[in-house]
Motif scaffolding. Structure first.
Motif, PDB file in Angstrom:
ATOM      1  N   LEU A   5     -12.831  49.536  -5.117  1.00 52.30           N
ATOM      2  CA  LEU A   5     -13.020  50.444  -4.277  1.00 52.30           C
ATOM      3  C   LEU A   5     -12.369  49.882  -2.744  1.00 52.30           C
ATOM      4  O   LEU A   5     -12.273  50.921  -1.989  1.00 52.30           O
ATOM      5  N   ARG A  46     -11.629  53.307 -13.856  1.00 51.30           N
ATOM      6  CA  ARG A  46     -10.679  54.100 -13.721  1.00 51.30           C
ATOM      7  C   ARG A  46     -10.130  54.442 -14.939  1.00 51.30           C
ATOM      8  O   ARG A  46      -9.375  53.725 -15.798  1.00 51.30           O
ATOM      9  N   HIS A  65     -12.245  57.960   4.717  1.00 54.84           N
ATOM     10  CA  HIS A  65     -10.817  58.008   4.316  1.00 54.84           C
ATOM     11  C   HIS A  65     -10.279  59.503   4.190  1.00 54.84           C
ATOM     12  O   HIS A  65     -11.132  60.263   3.892  1.00 54.84           O
ATOM     13  N   HIS A 104      -7.840  62.716   2.554  1.00 53.57           N
ATOM     14  CA  HIS A 104      -7.534  63.412   1.320  1.00 53.57           C
ATOM     15  C   HIS A 104      -6.648  64.573   1.913  1.00 53.57           C
ATOM     16  O   HIS A 104      -6.822  65.253   2.732  1.00 53.57           O
ATOM     17  N   THR A 144     -12.190  67.181  -4.720  1.00 48.97           N
ATOM     18  CA  THR A 144     -12.925  66.107  -5.131  1.00 48.97           C
ATOM     19  C   THR A 144     -14.360  66.703  -5.820  1.00 48.97           C
ATOM     20  O   THR A 144     -14.980  67.626  -5.147  1.00 48.97           O
ATOM     21  N   THR A 147     -11.412  64.257   5.948  1.00 48.92           N
ATOM     22  CA  THR A 147     -11.634  63.051   5.864  1.00 48.92           C
ATOM     23  C   THR A 147     -13.142  62.840   5.509  1.00 48.92           C
ATOM     24  O   THR A 147     -14.092  63.777   5.819  1.00 48.92           O
ATOM     25  N   GLN A 158     -16.666  60.427 -10.592  1.00 48.07           N
ATOM     26  CA  GLN A 158     -15.914  60.867  -9.504  1.00 48.07           C
ATOM     27  C   GLN A 158     -14.494  61.216 -10.021  1.00 48.07           C
ATOM     28  O   GLN A 158     -13.918  60.743 -10.791  1.00 48.07           O
ATOM     29  N   TRP A 165     -11.161  64.047  -9.335  1.00 48.12           N
ATOM     30  CA  TRP A 165     -10.097  65.001  -8.480  1.00 48.12           C
ATOM     31  C   TRP A 165      -9.518  65.723  -9.165  1.00 48.12           C
ATOM     32  O   TRP A 165      -8.976  65.716 -10.500  1.00 48.12           O
ATOM     33  N   TRP A 184      -2.648  56.733  -2.885  1.00 48.65           N
ATOM     34  CA  TRP A 184      -3.989  56.405  -2.472  1.00 48.65           C
ATOM     35  C   TRP A 184      -4.735  57.622  -2.646  1.00 48.65           C
ATOM     36  O   TRP A 184      -5.112  57.991  -3.925  1.00 48.65           O
ATOM     37  N   ASN A 185      -5.216  58.262  -1.703  1.00 49.19           N
ATOM     38  CA  ASN A 185      -6.104  59.441  -1.860  1.00 49.19           C
ATOM     39  C   ASN A 185      -5.358  60.797  -1.456  1.00 49.19           C
ATOM     40  O   ASN A 185      -5.824  61.690  -1.361  1.00 49.19           O
TER      41      ASN A 185
END
Length: 292
Positions: free
Chosen positions: A13, A21, A58, A60, A65, A101, A120, A122, A251-252
């Motif tokens: 991470l 993942r 970070h 999104h 999430t 964030t 976790q 998404w 990325w996010n």
């Protein structure tokens, strides 16, 4: 009946904390609206671990999430001002929408040590909701329906399934469930949704007649009930829903528009996105192309 089996792959991470993942996978990007699925741990963290292991602030966009723990604790802070400790069996559901964030820190483990284990995920938002206002929800107890069968303890984390409905606000038809199964226990995953998968977080299970081990996700063909049998004491996550169409992911950031992804990258690069309250002294830099 099984379309494919996906093995978790190691992913750092960014600070040395490694997860497994599962989604996205090159041959299977999503299951229903679920576009991202990380298995965290199981791992023992000693008291005094460095802050570098934390997930720094970070951004999104375009998704929700969901953090769900079996063991340990995580501290969430976000740019809306929410500060929430998440514990096993609870749900942090954060709607990124037009942009948010947040940080996730191992503050409990740093102070006391902890056995960390969780998932976790998404959930991509439908096109009409991709730019919705960001929001944060914490759910526990009666918000998350639980049940007991012979040798099985279950919890509905989000969505609707088998006549139950979780209090979590979702934006498209979906389900997300946690099953703890004793050795020899059996049940059925109904054909309620077009896209479905089961991830084995611990143990070994026979899914549609095929043995699936811890760290593997089985994605099923639509239209038929799936028999599930635990060969040993096992923890399973069942998930899926109605497909919502292809998405770009960097990325996010998740979006139906490549241009929107580029805008989000530029907003983060130029520091135009507010950092979390009480956690604004550092942040995760935008990764180079091809390293997201």
């Amino acid at each position: 009946m099984i379309e494919r089996i996906i093995d978790k792959r190691p992913h750092d991470l960014g600070g040395g904390f490694e997860v497994g993942r599962v989604l996205p996978f090159h041959a299977r990007r999503m299951v229903g609206p679920y576009i991202f699925f990380d298995h965290m741990g199981p791992v023992d963290l000693a008291a005094g671990i460095p802050r570098e292991l934390d997930v720094r602030p970070h951004p999104h966009i375009g998704l929700s999430t969901v953090t769900y723990l079996y063991d340990g604790a995580l501290t969430h802070r976000d740019s809306l001002g929410f500060h929430q400790e998440i514990r096993p069996g609870e749900v942090n559901w954060m709607v990124a929408g037009s942009g948010i964030t947040h940080s996730e820190r191992f503050e409990y483990a740093r102070a006391h040590g902890a056995h960390m284990h969780g998932i976790q995920a998404w959930v991509a938002l439908p096109v009409e909701d991709e730019e919705t206002d960001p929001a944060f929800y914490h759910h526990e107890g009666a918000d998350l329906p639980t049940w007991n069968e012979q040798g099985i303890r279950g919890r509905l984390i989000a969505g609707e399934a088998e006549g139950m409905r979780a209090a979590v606000k979702v934006h498209s038809p979906q389900f997300y469930m946690h099953w703890d199964m004793e050795a020899g226990a059996s049940r059925i995953l109904p054909a309620e949704y077009e896209e479905r998968a089961i991830y084995v977080a611990a143990g070994t299970a026979e899914l549609a007649g095929q043995r699936v081990h811890a760290g593997q996700m089985a994605v099923f063909e639509p239209g038929r009930d799936v028999p599930v049998h635990a060969e040993e004491r096992s923890t399973l996550m069942a998930l899926g829903g109605a497909p919502i169409g292809p998405r770009f992911l960097f990325w996010n950031f998740v979006s139906s528009s490549r241009d929107r992804i580029e805008q989000a990258k530029e907003d983060w690069r130029r520091q135009r996105m507010k950092l979390p309250d009480d956690d604004d002294r550092e942040f995760a830099p935008l990764p180079a192309e091809g390293k997201a």
